[in-house]
Design a protein around this motif. Structure first.
Motif, PDB file in Angstrom:
ATOM      1  N   TYR A  37       0.847  -1.185   0.000  1.00  0.00           N
ATOM      2  CA  TYR A  37       0.000   0.000   0.000  1.00  0.00           C
ATOM      3  C   TYR A  37       0.888   1.242   0.000  1.00  0.00           C
ATOM      4  N   LEU A  38       0.540   2.196  -0.835  1.00  0.00           N
ATOM      5  CA  LEU A  38       1.294   3.436  -0.961  1.00  0.00           C
ATOM      6  C   LEU A  38       0.516   4.564  -0.303  1.00  0.00           C
ATOM      7  N   PRO A  39       1.035   5.164   0.786  1.00  0.00           N
ATOM      8  CA  PRO A  39       0.332   6.288   1.397  1.00  0.00           C
ATOM      9  C   PRO A  39       0.375   7.506   0.466  1.00  0.00           C
ATOM     10  N   CYS A  72      -4.484   5.435   0.964  1.00  0.00           N
ATOM     11  CA  CYS A  72      -3.437   4.658   0.297  1.00  0.00           C
ATOM     12  C   CYS A  72      -3.932   4.130  -1.043  1.00  0.00           C
ATOM     13  N   LEU A  73      -2.977   3.901  -1.934  1.00  0.00           N
ATOM     14  CA  LEU A  73      -3.243   3.173  -3.167  1.00  0.00           C
ATOM     15  C   LEU A  73      -2.712   1.758  -2.997  1.00  0.00           C
ATOM     16  N   SER A  74      -3.501   0.787  -3.429  1.00  0.00           N
ATOM     17  CA  SER A  74      -3.026  -0.586  -3.407  1.00  0.00           C
ATOM     18  C   SER A  74      -2.070  -0.788  -4.578  1.00  0.00           C
ATOM     19  N   LEU A  75      -0.966  -1.462  -4.306  1.00  0.00           N
ATOM     20  CA  LEU A  75       0.031  -1.774  -5.330  1.00  0.00           C
ATOM     21  C   LEU A  75       0.085  -3.268  -5.610  1.00  0.00           C
ATOM     22  N   GLU A  92      -4.931  -3.828  -7.098  1.00  0.00           N
ATOM     23  CA  GLU A  92      -4.001  -2.810  -7.586  1.00  0.00           C
ATOM     24  C   GLU A  92      -4.753  -1.605  -8.145  1.00  0.00           C
ATOM     25  N   GLY A  93      -4.340  -0.411  -7.696  1.00  0.00           N
ATOM     26  CA  GLY A  93      -4.931   0.842  -8.161  1.00  0.00           C
ATOM     27  C   GLY A  93      -6.115   1.309  -7.344  1.00  0.00           C
TER      28      GLY A  93
END
Length: 148
Positions: A87-89, A100-103, A108-109
């Motif tokens: 997860y990208l904060p 967050c964006l799921s990676l 994803e996305g």
């Protein structure tokens, strides 16, 4: 979508430098968002989930330099070991929860909300406190509304 308090415009080279620092590519729609806005606060800041008010967007992280609190790279480092891997904060609420964006597959996305009050601070991060809010960043931004 109107934003206030955005930061200096970015170049593709700026994004490439961040990707090199974090060791992975940023999602394409997120790169487009950063190139257009470079963080900031949406004028429509209300977040809805299941048709009801859920939270507010305090601000989206920017690429500014790690000495600034709201810098993307700094926030990735500060949340390491708290937010589950994959997860990208990308921003936070006024109360300290993180968007967050799921990676990772199969989400994803997709945009998630990490609730800091339900986080596992005594061990490995878990996904118990993660709420799926939207199938994409674009849909998430389009769904923002007047805060209630």
């Amino acid at each position: 979508m109107e934003f206030v308090d955005s930061y200096s415009p970015l170049s593709p080279d700026d994004l490439a430098a961040v990707e090199a620092k974090i060791g992975r590519p940023l999602p394409e729609d997120y790169k487009s968002f950063l190139l257009k806005h470079n963080g900031g606060r949406p004028v429509l800041d209300g977040v809805r989930h299941n048709g009801e008010h859920f939270d507010f967007i305090g601000h989206f992280y920017a690429i500014r330099g790690e000495m600034y609190y709201n810098d993307l790279v700094r926030q990735i480092g500060e949340h390491e070991g708290m937010i589950p891997q994959g997860y990208l904060p990308i921003g936070e609420s006024p109360g300290g929860d993180v968007f967050c964006l799921s990676l990772k597959e199969p989400t994803e996305g997709e945009v998630f909300h990490w609730d800091h009050e339900e986080a596992n601070y005594d061990g490995d991060p878990w996904e118990f406190n993660m709420t799926n809010l939207s199938p994409s960043l674009a849909a998430f931004l389009e769904g923002l509304c007047v805060g209630e």
